[in-house]
Design a protein around this motif. Structure first.
Motif, PDB file in Angstrom:
ATOM      1  N   ARG A 248      18.909   4.863 -14.787  1.00 51.79           N
ATOM      2  CA  ARG A 248      19.478   3.542 -14.833  1.00 51.79           C
ATOM      3  C   ARG A 248      20.143   3.246 -13.471  1.00 51.79           C
ATOM      4  N   GLU A 249      19.704   3.787 -12.481  1.00 54.39           N
ATOM      5  CA  GLU A 249      20.083   3.535 -11.122  1.00 54.39           C
ATOM      6  C   GLU A 249      19.179   3.493 -10.410  1.00 54.39           C
ATOM      7  N   THR A 250      19.084   2.316  -9.401  1.00 56.82           N
ATOM      8  CA  THR A 250      17.965   2.093  -8.537  1.00 56.82           C
ATOM      9  C   THR A 250      18.389   2.961  -7.079  1.00 56.82           C
ATOM     10  N   ILE A 251      17.431   4.159  -7.132  1.00 54.81           N
ATOM     11  CA  ILE A 251      17.455   5.081  -6.198  1.00 54.81           C
ATOM     12  C   ILE A 251      16.964   4.573  -4.815  1.00 54.81           C
ATOM     13  N   LYS A 252      15.926   4.034  -4.804  1.00 58.77           N
ATOM     14  CA  LYS A 252      15.313   3.715  -3.655  1.00 58.77           C
ATOM     15  C   LYS A 252      14.437   2.266  -3.832  1.00 58.77           C
ATOM     16  N   ILE A 253      14.093   1.651  -3.109  1.00 60.16           N
ATOM     17  CA  ILE A 253      13.391   0.433  -3.037  1.00 60.16           C
ATOM     18  C   ILE A 253      12.186   0.440  -1.938  1.00 60.16           C
ATOM     19  N   VAL A 254      10.978   0.372  -2.505  1.00 57.29           N
ATOM     20  CA  VAL A 254      10.096   0.421  -1.489  1.00 57.29           C
ATOM     21  C   VAL A 254       9.218  -0.849  -1.322  1.00 57.29           C
ATOM     22  N   GLY A 255       8.424  -0.841  -0.272  1.00 53.52           N
ATOM     23  CA  GLY A 255       7.600  -1.995   0.083  1.00 53.52           C
ATOM     24  C   GLY A 255       6.305  -1.782  -1.253  1.00 53.52           C
ATOM     25  N   ARG A 256       5.846  -3.188  -1.424  1.00 55.56           N
ATOM     26  CA  ARG A 256       4.617  -3.076  -2.207  1.00 55.56           C
ATOM     27  C   ARG A 256       3.526  -4.100  -1.173  1.00 55.56           C
ATOM     28  N   ARG A 257       2.534  -3.749  -1.491  1.00 54.74           N
ATOM     29  CA  ARG A 257       1.429  -4.609  -0.465  1.00 54.74           C
ATOM     30  C   ARG A 257       1.184  -5.926  -1.054  1.00 54.74           C
ATOM     31  N   ASN A 258       1.446  -6.913  -0.444  1.00 54.69           N
ATOM     32  CA  ASN A 258       1.019  -8.371  -0.650  1.00 54.69           C
ATOM     33  C   ASN A 258       0.621  -9.025   0.549  1.00 54.69           C
ATOM     34  N   ASP A 259      -0.616  -9.100   0.973  1.00 57.67           N
ATOM     35  CA  ASP A 259      -1.171  -9.536   2.384  1.00 57.67           C
ATOM     36  C   ASP A 259      -0.766 -11.103   2.369  1.00 57.67           C
ATOM     37  N   GLN A 260      -0.555 -11.666   1.441  1.00 57.58           N
ATOM     38  CA  GLN A 260      -0.176 -12.827   1.569  1.00 57.58           C
ATOM     39  C   GLN A 260       1.399 -13.158   1.885  1.00 57.58           C
ATOM     40  N   VAL A 261       2.123 -12.316   1.803  1.00 59.54           N
ATOM     41  CA  VAL A 261       3.491 -12.374   1.935  1.00 59.54           C
ATOM     42  C   VAL A 261       3.996 -11.371   2.983  1.00 59.54           C
ATOM     43  N   ASN A 262       4.311 -10.196   2.578  1.00 57.82           N
ATOM     44  CA  ASN A 262       4.927  -9.303   3.442  1.00 57.82           C
ATOM     45  C   ASN A 262       3.850  -8.321   4.070  1.00 57.82           C
ATOM     46  N   GLY A 263       2.541  -8.373   3.896  1.00 56.37           N
ATOM     47  CA  GLY A 263       1.810  -7.286   4.362  1.00 56.37           C
ATOM     48  C   GLY A 263       2.041  -5.899   3.441  1.00 56.37           C
ATOM     49  N   TRP A 264       2.130  -4.820   4.412  1.00 54.95           N
ATOM     50  CA  TRP A 264       2.778  -3.514   3.710  1.00 54.95           C
ATOM     51  C   TRP A 264       4.255  -3.215   3.830  1.00 54.95           C
ATOM     52  N   PHE A 265       4.936  -4.141   4.429  1.00 47.64           N
ATOM     53  CA  PHE A 265       6.529  -3.577   4.856  1.00 47.64           C
ATOM     54  C   PHE A 265       7.497  -4.515   3.962  1.00 47.64           C
ATOM     55  N   ILE A 266       8.485  -4.135   4.454  1.00 49.68           N
ATOM     56  CA  ILE A 266       9.878  -4.853   3.979  1.00 49.68           C
ATOM     57  C   ILE A 266      10.869  -4.755   5.173  1.00 49.68           C
ATOM     58  N   CYS A 267      11.785  -5.559   4.988  1.00 44.83           N
ATOM     59  CA  CYS A 267      12.872  -5.383   6.073  1.00 44.83           C
ATOM     60  C   CYS A 267      13.971  -4.408   5.419  1.00 44.83           C
TER      61      CYS A 267
END
Lengths: 157, 645
Positions: free
Chosen positions: B240-259
């Motif tokens: 029940r704890e959000t440990i990590k947040i990783v990017g998920r690919r969507n070429d129409q929005v963020n590509g491979w990365f997140i800020c």
């Protein structure tokens, strides 16, 4: 701090380059000549002159073996340990240099005269084994010749 | 279109496709480290060797750097290629510390996978390994240089892709070191991607270190709710704890990365202080008791003052489902007012943008990347849509001119990862062939006439919304004639409010009576409201968000609601009367501690029923086409399904 005259001449050097990065090696060499080695302060000054970040200057400075990021002696000995010199038994020459100077590779003699550094080929394979002392290249080395060269370099300006 | 044969499978690919990518297109993964689809080819690791049996090139070749050509016959399983790959991986592993048990990457490590896949299972090297001093790189990222296999992915991303200048590669040969000039926090607002992009554990997420392994995580496709870009993420949860947040690919929005905000800004999700219990007059109560009380209070208020004195207040934080039901709820209460925005300027700008944008003039991210010029209009891009800065950088690197209009109004703290020319007004931007230009602005608080002027320029448009789901709020505000709360309160048209994830400014609270408040975070209104209904955050709920370009994207519940097990109050550990030992609960209970929260739209649906309305499916009627939205897909622009203006 570098003197104003040096600063002005380096700025002119950078201005005459098509891209600032291309003048980086010249700037680093000049600053090295001024300080004796490329100090942290010099890296930051080079970065300011070149419009790069200190890290970007550091990337170049640490790539080139003739840019010294640690204090060195008055003259730096680059002794080749690459394949042609190795075939010509450079190991013997290197060992002789170590013993004679009383330092390991990377070390500086107690009198601050010489720093011994291995290098990977200086294009003198035809005259192997080879080394350079304070920028002067020497080939076909023997232990006797090393003695002579060091003695001469010690007294040369 | 080159046609080639890979492992006896005929493949046809677009010109310029590498053999590695061609193989991937038919499901053959050739081991690789330095290759990354978003980065330039380095051919540094030598692991992707294949053997070409026939065709224009023959012999062992690096498949990542070899363009597919007609007539190639490629074998990924040829003994010579296999031998080469196993020797390369053995060599790459020479200096690796084999510290997987104490490495946070273990279990999600490309190096582990490809070491096994490459056939290297026994260490022969007995010599000394090269070791490094690690650097402090800030609170986000932990540095462990000994694990490095010199693939150069990090530096190619950091400097080339993201435009950072304070992290790079130093030294040469066996001394290659990836780090900073001096220790210190990484400056790039995209530095967190080093964690995702490093194929091994050189860069790991410091904020979630040593908490769980990959197979422990619960995760689901999610959409970041920090700004209106709507980047695709994958929150990784454990107990029940959000440990990590990783990017998920969507070429129409963020590509491979997140800020970095998307990645590291997560403490509020796990905060034990988050209000999680339903409350009635200051005391905790059952959820249904609180909902009943809220319905009763609404009915009472409407009887006394009339429905038009009551406003149901939402915000751009609500999911599309919540926004739709908010309007239904206002109906069920007898025609109460609706607010999606607090501020008149925000609503005006947001609605104007939603109205002006259509399929033709709304820029895709690809349009930004391929633009000939980009004009940023009085926009704090690193605040309002950081990932778009990387798209603008791509255009810049391809030779586009970038203009920053009315930049003096902006804080100087952010360094944009591209060079730009400052101009005073939009008229000074030379529109040459407007079709290949993109104007980027923030829609909130902008004069609708100015937005219309931009729209008439013929350039493609990016109008960033104030808040993550601002586009949806604008559409619904338009449809239901919603008014900004400040205006209603100032005109004394509203005397009571029911808030759903609304950010009501404290000054307004003096003039209105708060009947009930539903939220997942503590706001000024939380303490004023006699009834509190805790709701779930975006990681704990299913929903739909519409980003700045009208792209509807589904996010899924990534974990159940409730207090994280770590740091759980001892009162949950056992009996309330007996001495508590700090051991997980021995008393079994059916409810998750602090897990009473419900999705805001479900609370609204319950209120609608209590008020005598019909239970409603939020994505029905004109929204029904969004019901089948694939959370793992690219989303769909609402113009395409006829939902725009």
């Amino acid at each position: 701090m570098i003197p104003e005259t040096l600063k002005i001449s380096l700025e002119a050097r950078v201005a005459s380059a098509i891209t600032a990065r291309e003048a980086a090696v010249d700037v680093m060499k000049e600053l090295q000549a001024h300080y004796g080695w490329l100090t942290d302060e010099a890296v930051e000054e080079a970065a300011t002159l070149l419009g790069l970040s200190p890290l970007q200057v550091e990337e170049l400075a640490t790539f080139y073996e003739m840019i010294y990021r640690r204090p060195v002696g008055k003259k730096v000995i680059h002794v080749c340990d690459s394949i042609s010199c190795w075939c010509a038994d450079c190991d013997k020459i290197i060992q002789y240099l170590k013993d004679k100077l009383g330092v390991g590779l990377g070390g500086t003699t107690a009198d601050g005269m010489f720093t011994l550094i291995p290098c990977c080929c200086m294009g003198m394979c035809g005259d192997s084994p080879a080394m350079s002392v304070g920028g002067t290249p020497y080939g076909r080395l023997t232990t006797e010749l090393v003695d002579e060269i060091l003695e001469a370099e010690r007294h040369k300006a | 279109m080159p046609k080639l044969i890979i492992d006896d499978i005929p493949v046809e690919v677009a010109p310029g496709t590498s053999v590695l990518e061609a193989a991937r297109s038919v499901g053959i993964t050739i081991p690789h480290f330095c290759y990354h689809p978003a980065l330039a080819i380095a051919a540094a690791c030598r692991l992707c060797a294949v053997k070409l049996l026939d065709g224009p090139v023959k012999g062992i070749q690096m498949s990542c750097a070899l363009p597919a050509q007609d007539g190639m016959v490629v074998s990924t399983t040829d003994p010579e290629a296999l031998k080469m790959r196993s020797l390369v991986i053995e060599w790459l592993m020479l200096n690796h510390p084999h510290d997987c048990p104490v490495c946070d990457e273990g279990g999600e490590c490309l190096l582990q996978d490809f070491t096994i896949a490459g056939g290297h299972s026994r260490r022969r090297y007995q010599g000394k390994k090269r070791t490094f001093q690690n650097q402090y790189l800030g609170e986000g990222i932990h540095h462990e240089m000994n694990r490095c296999i010199e693939c150069y992915r990090c530096v190619r991303f950091y400097q080339d892709y993201a435009g950072g200048t304070d992290f790079g590669v130093m030294g040469s040969a066996g001394r290659v070191y990836f780090g900073r000039f001096q220790e210190g926090a990484l400056e790039s607002p995209f530095s967190g991607n080093l964690v995702d992009i490093c194929p091994t554990g050189v860069f790991t997420d410091k904020t979630g270190r040593f908490r769980a392994r990959y197979w422990d995580y619960q995760f689901a496709p999610s959409i970041c709710q920090h700004c209106s870009v709507g980047c695709n993420t994958s929150p990784q949860n454990f107990e029940r704890e959000t440990i990590k947040i990783v990017g998920r690919r969507n070429d129409q929005v963020n590509g491979w990365f997140i800020c970095d905000r998307a990645r590291f800004d997560k403490t509020y999700l796990n905060d034990p202080q988050r209000p999680r219990e339903p409350r009635l007059d200051g005391a905790t109560c059952g959820y249904d008791v609180a909902v009943d009380a809220a319905a009763k209070s609404i009915r009472e208020f409407v009887r006394q003052h009339g429905a038009d004195k009551l406003a149901f207040v939402g915000s751009t934080r609500l999911s599309l489902e919540g926004m739709i039901l908010l309007a239904q709820l206002a109906d069920a209460a007898g025609g109460a007012r609706i607010c999606y925005f607090g501020d008149a300027g925000q609503q005006q700008g947001s609605m104007a943008a939603a109205k002006l944008l259509n399929e033709e003039n709304t820029a895709y991210v690809k349009d930004i990347e391929q633009a000939q010029w980009v004009s940023l209009h009085a926009l704090d891009l690193m605040e309002e849509g950081p990932m778009l800065a990387l798209a603008v950088r791509k255009a810049f690197l391809a030779g586009a001119q970038i203009f920053l209009v009315a930049a003096e109004a902006l804080p100087a703290r952010d360094v944009l990862p591209f060079k730009y020319t400052s101009v005073e007004t939009l008229n000074q931007v030379p529109f040459e062939g407007g079709g290949k230009g993109v104007i980027i602005c923030g829609a909130g608080s902008k004069d609708p006439d100015l937005l219309a002027e931009m729209a008439s320029s013929g350039a493609k448009l990016v109008m960033l919304q104030p808040g993550p789901n601002g586009f949806a709020a604008a559409l619904l505000a338009q449809e239901h004639g919603a008014a900004p709360l400040k205006e209603l309160v100032a005109a004394r048209q509203v005397r009571g409010v029911v808030c759903f994830e609304a950010d009501v400014p404290e000054v307004l609270l003096a003039d209105v009576e708060v009947l009930a408040n539903a939220d997942w975070r503590r706001e000024a209104v939380t303490d004023t409201s006699p009834i509190f209904l805790p709701t779930t955050t975006w990681v704990e709920s299913d929903g739909t968000a519409i980003n700045f370009e009208g792209r509807a994207q589904r996010f899924q519940r990534t974990r159940i609601a409730g207090l994280p097990l770590k740091g759980l109050d001892p009162k949950y550990y056992g009996s309330a009367t007996e001495a508590v030992s700090l051991h997980p609960p021995r008393v079994h209970r059916k409810e998750v501690p602090g897990g009473a929260e419900r999705d805001a739209w479900r609370v609204m649906a319950q209120l609608i029923e209590r008020l005598g309305g019909e239970p409603i499916e939020p994505l029905s009627g004109k929204w029904s086409s969004l019901k089948s939205l694939d959370p793992e897909g690219e989303g769909v622009r609402i113009f395409e399904i006829g939902l725009g203006e």
